[in-house]
Design a protein around this motif. Structure first.
Motif, short mmCIF file in Angstrom:
data_model
loop_
_atom_site.label_atom_id
_atom_site.label_comp_id
_atom_site.label_asym_id
_atom_site.label_seq_id
_atom_site.Cartn_x
_atom_site.Cartn_y
_atom_site.Cartn_z
N ASP B 187 0.82 -1.21 0.00
CA ASP B 187 0.00 0.00 0.00
C ASP B 187 0.85 1.26 0.00
OD1 ASP B 187 -2.19 -1.58 0.03
OD2 ASP B 187 -2.87 -1.05 2.06
N ILE B 188 1.95 1.20 0.74
CA ILE B 188 2.82 2.38 0.78
C ILE B 188 3.33 2.70 -0.62
CG2 ILE B 188 5.10 3.18 1.54
CD1 ILE B 188 4.56 1.94 4.25
N GLY B 189 3.84 1.69 -1.29
CA GLY B 189 4.33 1.90 -2.64
C GLY B 189 3.23 2.41 -3.56
N ALA B 190 2.07 1.80 -3.43
CA ALA B 190 0.95 2.17 -4.29
C ALA B 190 0.53 3.61 -4.04
CB ALA B 190 -0.23 1.24 -4.05
N CYS B 191 0.52 4.00 -2.79
CA CYS B 191 0.11 5.35 -2.41
C CYS B 191 0.99 6.40 -3.08
CB CYS B 191 0.16 5.46 -0.89
SG CYS B 191 -0.16 7.09 -0.25
N ASP B 214 15.16 -8.30 3.29
CA ASP B 214 14.42 -7.08 3.56
C ASP B 214 13.21 -7.02 2.63
OD1 ASP B 214 13.30 -4.67 4.05
OD2 ASP B 214 15.16 -3.53 3.94
N THR B 215 12.18 -7.67 3.07
CA THR B 215 10.99 -7.77 2.23
C THR B 215 10.13 -6.52 2.31
OG1 THR B 215 10.05 -8.98 4.08
CG2 THR B 215 10.87 -10.27 2.24
N ARG B 216 10.36 -5.67 3.33
CA ARG B 216 9.59 -4.43 3.41
C ARG B 216 9.84 -3.60 2.17
NH1 ARG B 216 11.85 -7.22 7.02
NH2 ARG B 216 13.42 -5.71 7.63
N SER B 217 11.11 -3.36 1.90
CA SER B 217 11.46 -2.52 0.78
C SER B 217 10.98 -3.15 -0.53
CB SER B 217 12.97 -2.31 0.76
OG SER B 217 13.32 -1.35 -0.20
N ALA B 218 11.15 -4.43 -0.62
CA ALA B 218 10.72 -5.12 -1.84
C ALA B 218 9.22 -4.96 -2.07
CB ALA B 218 11.10 -6.60 -1.76
N ASP B 219 8.45 -5.08 -1.00
CA ASP B 219 7.01 -4.93 -1.11
C ASP B 219 6.63 -3.52 -1.56
OD1 ASP B 219 6.58 -7.51 -0.42
OD2 ASP B 219 5.75 -7.11 1.57
N ARG B 220 7.35 -2.54 -1.06
CA ARG B 220 7.04 -1.16 -1.45
C ARG B 220 7.28 -0.97 -2.94
NH1 ARG B 220 10.25 1.04 3.82
NH2 ARG B 220 8.70 0.27 5.30
N VAL B 221 8.36 -1.57 -3.41
CA VAL B 221 8.65 -1.47 -4.84
C VAL B 221 7.54 -2.16 -5.63
CG1 VAL B 221 10.24 -2.20 -6.64
CG2 VAL B 221 11.14 -1.33 -4.47
N THR B 222 7.16 -3.33 -5.18
CA THR B 222 6.11 -4.08 -5.87
C THR B 222 4.82 -3.26 -5.96
OG1 THR B 222 7.03 -6.12 -4.97
CG2 THR B 222 4.77 -6.22 -5.83
N GLY B 223 4.43 -2.69 -4.84
CA GLY B 223 3.21 -1.89 -4.81
C GLY B 223 3.30 -0.69 -5.72
N PHE B 224 4.47 -0.11 -5.75
CA PHE B 224 4.70 1.07 -6.58
C PHE B 224 4.53 0.71 -8.05
CE2 PHE B 224 7.45 4.05 -8.89
CZ PHE B 224 7.14 5.26 -8.30
N LEU B 225 5.16 -0.38 -8.45
CA LEU B 225 5.11 -0.79 -9.85
C LEU B 225 3.68 -1.15 -10.28
CD1 LEU B 225 8.33 -3.01 -10.04
CD2 LEU B 225 8.04 -0.60 -10.67
N ALA B 226 2.98 -1.88 -9.42
CA ALA B 226 1.63 -2.31 -9.75
C ALA B 226 0.71 -1.11 -9.96
CB ALA B 226 1.09 -3.22 -8.66
N GLU B 227 0.85 -0.14 -9.05
CA GLU B 227 -0.02 1.02 -9.14
C GLU B 227 0.30 1.87 -10.37
OE1 GLU B 227 -2.53 1.34 -7.20
OE2 GLU B 227 -3.25 3.37 -7.61
N ALA B 228 1.59 1.96 -10.69
CA ALA B 228 1.98 2.72 -11.88
C ALA B 228 1.33 2.10 -13.10
CB ALA B 228 3.50 2.73 -12.01
N GLN B 229 1.36 0.80 -13.15
CA GLN B 229 0.78 0.09 -14.28
C GLN B 229 -0.74 0.33 -14.34
OE1 GLN B 229 1.26 -4.20 -14.15
NE2 GLN B 229 1.36 -4.27 -16.39
N ARG B 230 -1.36 0.25 -13.19
CA ARG B 230 -2.81 0.50 -13.12
C ARG B 230 -3.18 1.85 -13.72
NH1 ARG B 230 -6.93 0.67 -10.13
NH2 ARG B 230 -6.17 2.32 -8.79
N HIS B 231 -2.26 2.81 -13.58
CA HIS B 231 -2.53 4.14 -14.10
C HIS B 231 -2.04 4.30 -15.54
CE1 HIS B 231 -4.09 6.26 -10.50
NE2 HIS B 231 -3.44 5.31 -9.87
N GLY B 232 -1.64 3.20 -16.12
CA GLY B 232 -1.22 3.24 -17.51
C GLY B 232 0.09 3.96 -17.75
N LEU B 233 0.93 4.03 -16.72
CA LEU B 233 2.22 4.69 -16.89
C LEU B 233 3.24 3.71 -17.45
CD1 LEU B 233 2.33 6.69 -13.54
CD2 LEU B 233 1.57 7.46 -15.80
N PRO B 234 4.26 4.23 -18.11
CA PRO B 234 5.33 3.34 -18.56
C PRO B 234 6.00 2.69 -17.34
CG PRO B 234 5.94 5.65 -18.82
CD PRO B 234 4.48 5.63 -18.50
N ALA B 235 6.54 1.51 -17.55
CA ALA B 235 7.16 0.79 -16.43
C ALA B 235 8.24 1.65 -15.78
CB ALA B 235 7.76 -0.52 -16.93
#
Lengths: 352, 352
Positions: B187-191, B214-235
DNA sequence: TTGAAAGCGCTAACAA
DNA sequence: TTGTTAGCGCTTTCAA
């Protein structure tokens, strides 16, 4: 629970009356012994002095341990051997990396020898410190590290009776309670004052974290003032801050410094020195042109612009050295050098 | 040693042969009992349940305790009662305040109840974590807090056998091993990604601390990428940094971001986000005009210029909540709510 | 409210 | 090299 090794701890075949067992139901050394067909003592030896156990027995014991999932009860071992293999450290706070790092250093020094670290934070309270000392001594820690060079009478009494090695951290009392690892904070203050004097700055100030039990900061201020006087400078302005860690806005301080026409300031906290620098900059003050700033080292010292002149005290190493001293003493060794001066670096950069 | 209360522990008037005493020579509960003319049990009761001891006896016992300087041996007490009143916490490092603060919160939550805190640092090593779990279980800690949401099979086995309450910190596994206090790092990444999208930034990047455990950081990255995609942004560009704490110069990163024409970047480390911001500024890059920067909150977020848009995760509260959960469970209470979401704040400031 | 006895699970001391 | 015995100092259990 495998193969029916121990299920109930109640071994009272025909002992006393019907007393309920107090056993914890966990696997004990006895269970391993039975599984490996040796005595409990041999299992104990295998764990502590493997070289004193024959190869055949060793093999069976090792197998039995993993088979029954044995985790030795170190509490029982501590009671029997009168050694807890636990070392305690008392710091004012863990939120400030400068105090958290010695804890890590201590742990790193002791890990290999199977010691664990109990931590207590005092939030700069003398009473809490006393309570922690009592609690740690009650837990029969094998050694203790205490931040600061002053110990209350109560703590001294308890520690003396406990007869365990004690390391005082961050300061070097002339006569340490037992041992001390640190440096002269008076020298730190003097070093910065001398630097200012050499640069030709006359109107000085020092901003310290003044807390009754934080004698490090007080000593730095003292050293600074004394050195300024030695150089014939006017008495520096002394400003006090309650909690440097919480300062997010130093604009009041900056305004005060400007009002007093201070030419150079020494900030005895890493956090606050960076904050002050950034504030001065955004207030349009030229650093070091109008105001020179020296502080304590942090990861940001070289990142801010201008880079910060700063004193570096090796916090991690402090804990490491303390751990090594304790280790030697806990091994029964006499330690002649009871005061270890870890020194400090003075990194002159652009801000002065 | 006062009034001759106990000097030698060898009480063997005419017992067995000539076995040397193993006594520690320290004052025991028995010595207090003799001085107060009561039984040892009464002294023990006075210490643990004062209300169950008569006033006359209480007075004599209190006097005796201070007279002989008695400090109860908590090790012996732990063995007998099968409760150590020690809680352990495992963190990757103490040098990073974000991990040191939960330790402090945990201690603060438990202090009043007489618990102490054992700390272990893993430096992000899974093996060290396993060793620490074993050591702490061996010391019969009454509860344990472990950073991260993944537990190795070995650790699970040991913890299961120990049957003690366990709190996982910083993450919220769907099915925690026992209990968990944290938040959704996805959620943090997505936000942050959503914020960037709303601001109209298209070319994004995320800089994470990538360490296998360190899965915290990895999760933030994952959330960030997923949300960017949802908004149709380039990877978004994903950049990794080994040790954010040690980064003192981010100019390489800044150059890379510029080369890749990145418009907005999310840095998943507090330290590094400030460093990056300062570096970008001194490289003459307009923030947020040319490059928007979002990071994690620190004391400097509001001090730097421009002020930093940042995610604040309540580190201290994490430890506090973990402590409260443990306390309830150690008191025998059932805890229904096994996952506590401490949430996070997203503070939008000038840098984006 | 108090006390006596019996462990908690391990290791030190001693003996073989 | 291995085993036997007796605690370590406290709390729990049971009885008064």
């Amino acid at each position: 629970m495998v193969d029916g090794f121990r299920v109930d701890t109640d071994m009272s075949e025909q002992r006393a009356p019907a007393r309920r067992s107090r056993g914890t139901g966990r696997v004990r050394i006895e269970d391993v012994a039975r599984a490996a067909e040796v005595s409990a003592q041999t299992v104990s030896r295998f764990l502590r002095h493997p070289d004193q156990v024959g190869p055949a027995a060793s093999e069976r014991i090792a197998a039995a341990i993993s088979r029954v999932g044995y985790v030795p009860n170190l509490i029982a071992g501590s009671l029997a051997s009168n050694r807890s293999r636990v070392v305690a450290i008392i710091v004012p706070t863990l939120a400030n990396p400068v105090h958290a790092q010695p804890v890590e250093g201590l742990g790193d020094a002791l890990r290999a020898d199977g010691y664990q670290v109990l931590v207590g934070t005092t939030d700069f309270s003398q009473e809490v410190e006393e309570a922690l000392v009592r609690a740690f001594v009650g837990r029969r820690v094998d050694g203790i590290v205490i931040t600061g060079g002053r110990l209350s009478a109560a703590s001294r009494t308890v520690l003396k009776a406990a007869a365990i090695p004690v390391v005082q951290l961050w300061e070097l009392p002339r006569i340490p309670f037992d041992m001390a690892v640190g440096n002269s904070n008076i020298d730190i203050g003097a070093c910065v004052a001398r630097h200012f004097a050499e640069r030709g700055y006359r109107r000085l100030a020092v901003i310290g974290h003044v807390q009754k039990s934080d004698t490090r900061s007080a000593d730095r201020v003292t050293g600074f003032l004394a050195e300024a006087q030695r150089h014939g400078l006017p008495a520096p302005l002394v400003m006090e801050v309650d909690r440097p860690m919480l300062i997010r806005d130093a604009s009041d301080l900056v305004a005060a410094l400007r009002r007093e026409e201070v030419r150079a300031v020494f900030v005895t906290s890493a956090q606050l020195s960076v904050v002050l620098l950034l504030n001065a900059r955004s207030a349009g003050i030229a650093v070091p042109g109008e105001l020179a700033i020296a502080g304590l080292e942090s990861d940001l010292s070289t990142v801010v612009s201008p880079t910060l002149t700063a004193v570096r005290v090796p916090a991690y190493e402090l804990g490491l050295q303390a751990g090594r001293l304790l280790l030697r003493r806990m091994a029964g060794e006499k330690v002649a050098q009871k005061r270890i001066d870890t020194g400090f670096e003075f990194n002159v950069r652009e801000s002065t």
